[in-house]
Motif scaffolding. Sequence first.
Motif, mmCIF file in Angstrom:
data_model
loop_
_atom_site.group_PDB
_atom_site.id
_atom_site.type_symbol
_atom_site.label_atom_id
_atom_site.label_comp_id
_atom_site.label_asym_id
_atom_site.label_seq_id
_atom_site.Cartn_x
_atom_site.Cartn_y
_atom_site.Cartn_z
ATOM 1 N N ARG A 72 51.865 17.095 -3.044
ATOM 2 C CA ARG A 72 51.171 18.034 -3.937
ATOM 3 C C ARG A 72 49.668 17.996 -3.679
ATOM 4 N N ALA A 73 49.123 16.815 -3.399
ATOM 5 C CA ALA A 73 47.694 16.701 -3.088
ATOM 6 C C ALA A 73 47.349 17.526 -1.852
ATOM 7 N N LYS A 74 48.199 17.465 -0.839
ATOM 8 C CA LYS A 74 47.971 18.252 0.379
ATOM 9 C C LYS A 74 47.980 19.752 0.072
ATOM 10 N N GLU A 75 48.922 20.180 -0.765
ATOM 11 C CA GLU A 75 48.987 21.596 -1.152
ATOM 12 C C GLU A 75 47.723 22.013 -1.902
ATOM 13 N N GLU A 76 47.273 21.186 -2.834
ATOM 14 C CA GLU A 76 46.081 21.507 -3.613
ATOM 15 C C GLU A 76 44.838 21.584 -2.720
ATOM 16 N N ILE A 77 44.768 20.702 -1.740
ATOM 17 C CA ILE A 77 43.631 20.728 -0.810
ATOM 18 C C ILE A 77 43.627 22.047 -0.053
ATOM 19 N N VAL A 83 38.292 17.974 6.864
ATOM 20 C CA VAL A 83 39.051 17.783 8.106
ATOM 21 C C VAL A 83 39.526 16.335 8.224
ATOM 22 N N ALA A 84 38.618 15.397 8.031
ATOM 23 C CA ALA A 84 38.992 13.977 8.108
ATOM 24 C C ALA A 84 39.982 13.615 7.008
ATOM 25 N N LEU A 85 39.786 14.155 5.807
ATOM 26 C CA LEU A 85 40.699 13.879 4.696
ATOM 27 C C LEU A 85 42.106 14.349 5.036
ATOM 28 N N LYS A 86 42.243 15.561 5.542
ATOM 29 C CA LYS A 86 43.569 16.092 5.883
ATOM 30 C C LYS A 86 44.225 15.267 6.989
ATOM 31 N N GLU A 87 43.444 14.832 7.968
ATOM 32 C CA GLU A 87 43.993 13.985 9.040
ATOM 33 C C GLU A 87 44.503 12.662 8.477
ATOM 34 N N ASN A 88 43.706 12.044 7.617
ATOM 35 C CA ASN A 88 44.107 10.759 7.031
ATOM 36 C C ASN A 88 45.332 10.908 6.130
ATOM 37 N N LEU A 89 45.403 11.991 5.363
ATOM 38 C CA LEU A 89 46.572 12.198 4.510
ATOM 39 C C LEU A 89 47.836 12.457 5.322
ATOM 40 N N SER A 90 47.683 13.074 6.493
ATOM 41 C CA SER A 90 48.864 13.315 7.326
ATOM 42 C C SER A 90 49.444 12.008 7.871
ATOM 43 N N LEU A 118 42.055 8.011 -2.801
ATOM 44 C CA LEU A 118 42.371 6.611 -2.535
ATOM 45 C C LEU A 118 43.880 6.446 -2.396
ATOM 46 N N ASN A 119 44.291 5.350 -1.775
ATOM 47 C CA ASN A 119 45.721 5.065 -1.724
ATOM 48 C C ASN A 119 46.215 4.755 -3.133
ATOM 49 N N ASP A 120 47.531 4.660 -3.301
ATOM 50 C CA ASP A 120 48.097 4.471 -4.635
ATOM 51 C C ASP A 120 47.709 3.142 -5.284
ATOM 52 N N LEU A 162 41.000 7.188 1.492
ATOM 53 C CA LEU A 162 41.682 8.085 2.425
ATOM 54 C C LEU A 162 40.765 9.215 2.880
ATOM 55 N N GLY A 163 39.801 9.552 2.052
ATOM 56 C CA GLY A 163 38.866 10.606 2.419
ATOM 57 C C GLY A 163 38.197 11.195 1.203
ATOM 58 N N VAL A 164 37.345 12.168 1.467
ATOM 59 C CA VAL A 164 36.570 12.792 0.403
ATOM 60 C C VAL A 164 36.389 14.273 0.707
ATOM 61 N N MET A 165 36.334 15.080 -0.346
ATOM 62 C CA MET A 165 35.965 16.494 -0.230
ATOM 63 C C MET A 165 34.741 16.713 -1.108
#
Length: 128
Positions: free
Chosen positions: A40-45, A63-70, A93-95, A101-104
Motif C-alpha cells: 500500500r505504501a508503494k501505491e500511495e507513493i 527514486v532512491a525510496l522506490k528502489e529501496n522499497l522494491s 523506516l522498516n517495521d 528506507l528512504g525519504v520523500m
Amino acid sequence: MTANNSDKKLLYFLAPDLLRHYIDFQNIESFFSRSIMTGRAKEEIDIHLIGVKNMGGEVIGSVALKENLSLYQGCYVYILAGYDRHYGFELYLNDKQTIVLGVMIVRLRTKSEKETQWERDVLGINHP
C-alpha cells in the motif's frame, strides 16, 4: 495516525542528511506517524508522485525510496511525516523502526482551485 516524543526522537536520530538539508526540525508545524503495509505504501507513493508532477512540482528522494522499497522484504513500513514552512516530508523506516528506507520531500505551495478540483476528480482527495 499518531505522533509522540519517541517518534520525534526517531526523526532526530535517524533522519538522513538529505532530510536535514530541507527540513527545519525546530519548526515542524505538523508531525504524525503511521504503520502501513509495504504494498500500500508503494501505491500511495506512486499516486503522490503523479499528483505532484501533474501540478508541476518535484519530489526529492523518491527514486532512491522506490528502489529501496522494491528490495525491502518486510510486510509493513513505518512512516514519520510532517512539514515545516517550506517543505513536506515522509521518512520511511522498516517495521522495527531501526533502518531508514528512504525519504520523500516536496516543496509546499498554495494550490489553485483547478488543482484542488483535479485532486478531487482524479485522485479522490477531498480537502476540508
